[in-house]
Design a protein around this motif. Structure first.
Motif, PDB file in Angstrom:
ATOM      1  N   VAL A   1       0.852  -1.190   0.000  1.00 32.92           N
ATOM      2  CA  VAL A   1       0.000   0.000   0.000  1.00 32.92           C
ATOM      3  C   VAL A   1       0.889   1.242   0.000  1.00 32.92           C
ATOM      4  CG1 VAL A   1      -1.709   1.294   1.328  1.00 32.92           C
ATOM      5  CG2 VAL A   1      -1.913  -1.181   1.128  1.00 32.92           C
ATOM      6  N   GLY A   2       0.558   2.192  -0.869  1.00 34.23           N
ATOM      7  CA  GLY A   2       1.329   3.428  -0.984  1.00 34.23           C
ATOM      8  C   GLY A   2       2.416   3.370  -2.050  1.00 34.23           C
ATOM      9  N   GLU A   3       2.704   2.182  -2.555  1.00 32.20           N
ATOM     10  CA  GLU A   3       3.751   2.024  -3.568  1.00 32.20           C
ATOM     11  C   GLU A   3       3.248   2.494  -4.933  1.00 32.20           C
ATOM     12  OE1 GLU A   3       6.659  -1.489  -5.341  1.00 32.20           O
ATOM     13  OE2 GLU A   3       5.299  -1.958  -3.707  1.00 32.20           O
TER      14      GLU A   3
ATOM     15  N   GLY B   1       0.837   1.692 -19.349  1.00 32.79           N
ATOM     16  CA  GLY B   1       2.068   2.367 -18.959  1.00 32.79           C
ATOM     17  C   GLY B   1       1.835   3.496 -17.970  1.00 32.79           C
ATOM     18  N   GLU B   2       0.602   3.641 -17.503  1.00 31.04           N
ATOM     19  CA  GLU B   2       0.236   4.724 -16.582  1.00 31.04           C
ATOM     20  C   GLU B   2       0.728   4.433 -15.165  1.00 31.04           C
ATOM     21  OE1 GLU B   2      -3.804   6.964 -14.994  1.00 31.04           O
ATOM     22  OE2 GLU B   2      -3.971   5.362 -16.454  1.00 31.04           O
ATOM     23  N   SER B   3       1.262   5.452 -14.508  1.00 32.92           N
ATOM     24  CA  SER B   3       1.693   5.322 -13.110  1.00 32.92           C
ATOM     25  C   SER B   3       0.500   5.491 -12.186  1.00 32.92           C
ATOM     26  CB  SER B   3       2.741   6.384 -12.778  1.00 32.92           C
ATOM     27  OG  SER B   3       3.918   6.134 -13.493  1.00 32.92           O
ATOM     28  N   VAL B   4       0.389   4.582 -11.217  1.00 33.78           N
ATOM     29  CA  VAL B   4      -0.702   4.616 -10.248  1.00 33.78           C
ATOM     30  C   VAL B   4      -0.154   4.277  -8.870  1.00 33.78           C
ATOM     31  CG1 VAL B   4      -2.524   4.049 -11.914  1.00 33.78           C
ATOM     32  CG2 VAL B   4      -1.306   2.204 -10.746  1.00 33.78           C
ATOM     33  N   THR B   5      -0.957   4.517  -7.825  1.00 33.90           N
ATOM     34  CA  THR B   5      -0.548   4.249  -6.445  1.00 33.90           C
ATOM     35  C   THR B   5      -1.477   3.206  -5.833  1.00 33.90           C
ATOM     36  OG1 THR B   5       0.212   6.529  -6.242  1.00 33.90           O
ATOM     37  CG2 THR B   5      -0.097   5.309  -4.200  1.00 33.90           C
ATOM     38  N   ILE B   6      -0.896   2.167  -5.239  1.00 29.22           N
ATOM     39  CA  ILE B   6      -1.681   1.109  -4.600  1.00 29.22           C
ATOM     40  C   ILE B   6      -2.380   1.674  -3.365  1.00 29.22           C
ATOM     41  CG2 ILE B   6      -1.565  -1.139  -3.419  1.00 29.22           C
ATOM     42  CD1 ILE B   6      -0.723  -1.432  -6.324  1.00 29.22           C
ATOM     43  N   SER B   7      -3.707   1.476  -3.280  1.00 28.71           N
ATOM     44  CA  SER B   7      -4.436   1.950  -2.097  1.00 28.71           C
ATOM     45  C   SER B   7      -4.959   0.798  -1.247  1.00 28.71           C
ATOM     46  CB  SER B   7      -5.592   2.867  -2.497  1.00 28.71           C
ATOM     47  OG  SER B   7      -6.541   2.168  -3.263  1.00 28.71           O
ATOM     48  N   LYS B   8      -5.090  -0.394  -1.822  1.00 29.01           N
ATOM     49  CA  LYS B   8      -5.558  -1.546  -1.067  1.00 29.01           C
ATOM     50  C   LYS B   8      -5.030  -2.820  -1.719  1.00 29.01           C
ATOM     51  CE  LYS B   8      -9.707  -3.768   0.737  1.00 29.01           C
ATOM     52  NZ  LYS B   8     -11.158  -3.832   0.700  1.00 29.01           N
ATOM     53  N   CYS B   9      -4.713  -3.783  -0.878  1.00 22.89           N
ATOM     54  CA  CYS B   9      -4.208  -5.070  -1.344  1.00 22.89           C
ATOM     55  C   CYS B   9      -4.941  -6.157  -0.584  1.00 22.89           C
ATOM     56  CB  CYS B   9      -2.705  -5.137  -1.064  1.00 22.89           C
ATOM     57  SG  CYS B   9      -2.008  -6.772  -1.241  1.00 22.89           S
ATOM     58  N   GLN B  10      -5.385  -7.206  -1.281  1.00 24.07           N
ATOM     59  CA  GLN B  10      -6.006  -8.318  -0.571  1.00 24.07           C
ATOM     60  C   GLN B  10      -5.764  -9.619  -1.313  1.00 24.07           C
ATOM     61  OE1 GLN B  10     -10.114  -6.993  -0.460  1.00 24.07           O
ATOM     62  NE2 GLN B  10     -10.712  -8.659  -1.807  1.00 24.07           N
ATOM     63  N   TYR B  11      -5.700 -10.699  -0.549  1.00 22.90           N
ATOM     64  CA  TYR B  11      -5.474 -12.025  -1.110  1.00 22.90           C
ATOM     65  C   TYR B  11      -6.818 -12.625  -1.504  1.00 22.90           C
ATOM     66  CZ  TYR B  11      -3.642 -16.735  -1.636  1.00 22.90           C
ATOM     67  OH  TYR B  11      -3.265 -17.968  -2.139  1.00 22.90           O
ATOM     68  N   VAL B  12      -6.923 -13.099  -2.749  1.00 25.69           N
ATOM     69  CA  VAL B  12      -8.144 -13.738  -3.232  1.00 25.69           C
ATOM     70  C   VAL B  12      -7.913 -15.244  -3.113  1.00 25.69           C
ATOM     71  CG1 VAL B  12      -9.750 -13.973  -5.154  1.00 25.69           C
ATOM     72  CG2 VAL B  12      -8.515 -11.821  -4.828  1.00 25.69           C
TER      73      VAL B  12
ATOM     74  N   GLU C   1      -1.537  -9.003  -9.802  1.00 26.17           N
ATOM     75  CA  GLU C   1      -0.104  -8.730  -9.856  1.00 26.17           C
ATOM     76  C   GLU C   1       0.452  -8.743 -11.264  1.00 26.17           C
ATOM     77  OE1 GLU C   1       1.582 -11.571  -7.117  1.00 26.17           O
ATOM     78  OE2 GLU C   1       1.514 -10.096  -5.506  1.00 26.17           O
ATOM     79  N   GLU C   2      -0.018  -9.659 -12.087  1.00 22.92           N
ATOM     80  CA  GLU C   2       0.536  -9.765 -13.445  1.00 22.92           C
ATOM     81  C   GLU C   2       0.128  -8.595 -14.353  1.00 22.92           C
ATOM     82  OE1 GLU C   2      -3.057 -12.524 -13.153  1.00 22.92           O
ATOM     83  OE2 GLU C   2      -1.270 -12.154 -11.950  1.00 22.92           O
ATOM     84  N   GLU C   3      -0.808  -7.765 -13.911  1.00 23.52           N
ATOM     85  CA  GLU C   3      -1.219  -6.592 -14.690  1.00 23.52           C
ATOM     86  C   GLU C   3      -0.450  -5.346 -14.308  1.00 23.52           C
ATOM     87  OE1 GLU C   3      -5.764  -6.866 -15.624  1.00 23.52           O
ATOM     88  OE2 GLU C   3      -5.450  -7.426 -13.508  1.00 23.52           O
ATOM     89  N   LEU C   4       0.369  -5.443 -13.254  1.00 20.98           N
ATOM     90  CA  LEU C   4       1.120  -4.294 -12.753  1.00 20.98           C
ATOM     91  C   LEU C   4       2.617  -4.587 -12.808  1.00 20.98           C
ATOM     92  CD1 LEU C   4      -1.039  -3.676  -9.560  1.00 20.98           C
ATOM     93  CD2 LEU C   4      -1.207  -2.447 -11.742  1.00 20.98           C
ATOM     94  N   THR C   5       3.413  -3.530 -12.850  1.00 19.51           N
ATOM     95  CA  THR C   5       4.860  -3.661 -12.817  1.00 19.51           C
ATOM     96  C   THR C   5       5.456  -2.552 -11.964  1.00 19.51           C
ATOM     97  OG1 THR C   5       6.834  -3.905 -14.192  1.00 19.51           O
ATOM     98  CG2 THR C   5       5.203  -2.316 -14.954  1.00 19.51           C
ATOM     99  N   GLU C   6       6.645  -2.772 -11.427  1.00 19.84           N
ATOM    100  CA  GLU C   6       7.296  -1.754 -10.618  1.00 19.84           C
ATOM    101  C   GLU C   6       7.675  -0.553 -11.472  1.00 19.84           C
ATOM    102  OE1 GLU C   6      10.568  -3.537  -8.579  1.00 19.84           O
ATOM    103  OE2 GLU C   6       9.273  -4.656  -7.241  1.00 19.84           O
ATOM    104  N   GLU C   7       7.712   0.619 -10.839  1.00 21.41           N
ATOM    105  CA  GLU C   7       8.083   1.866 -11.530  1.00 21.41           C
ATOM    106  C   GLU C   7       9.468   1.765 -12.113  1.00 21.41           C
ATOM    107  OE1 GLU C   7       6.967   5.531 -11.847  1.00 21.41           O
ATOM    108  OE2 GLU C   7       5.237   4.276 -12.132  1.00 21.41           O
TER     109      GLU C   7
END
Length: 55
Positions: A8-10, A18-29, A49-55
């Motif tokens: 959260v916050g990353e 390619g858009e930069s975004v900030t994680i606001s919530k994370c949960q295990y499905v 997770e596979e739809e996102l990548t580190e900055e």
């Protein structure tokens, strides 16, 4: 259950746009055995997770 890839916050990028975004919530499905993430910029959409990548 493993550890989530992002926290959260990353700041991350959406792979498709390619858009930069900030994680606001994370949960295990549990039934899908992976983490989902909600980002501040699109609070009504979740990403795996596979739809996102580190900055």
């Amino acid at each position: 259950m493993g550890k989530s890839l992002f926290t959260v916050g990353e700041e991350v990028k959406i792979k498709a746009s390619g858009e930069s975004v900030t994680i606001s919530k994370c949960q295990y499905v549990k039934n899908m055995k992976r983490y989902s993430y909600i980002v501040k910029e699109y609070p009504n959409t979740f990403y795996f997770e596979e739809e996102l990548t580190e900055e």
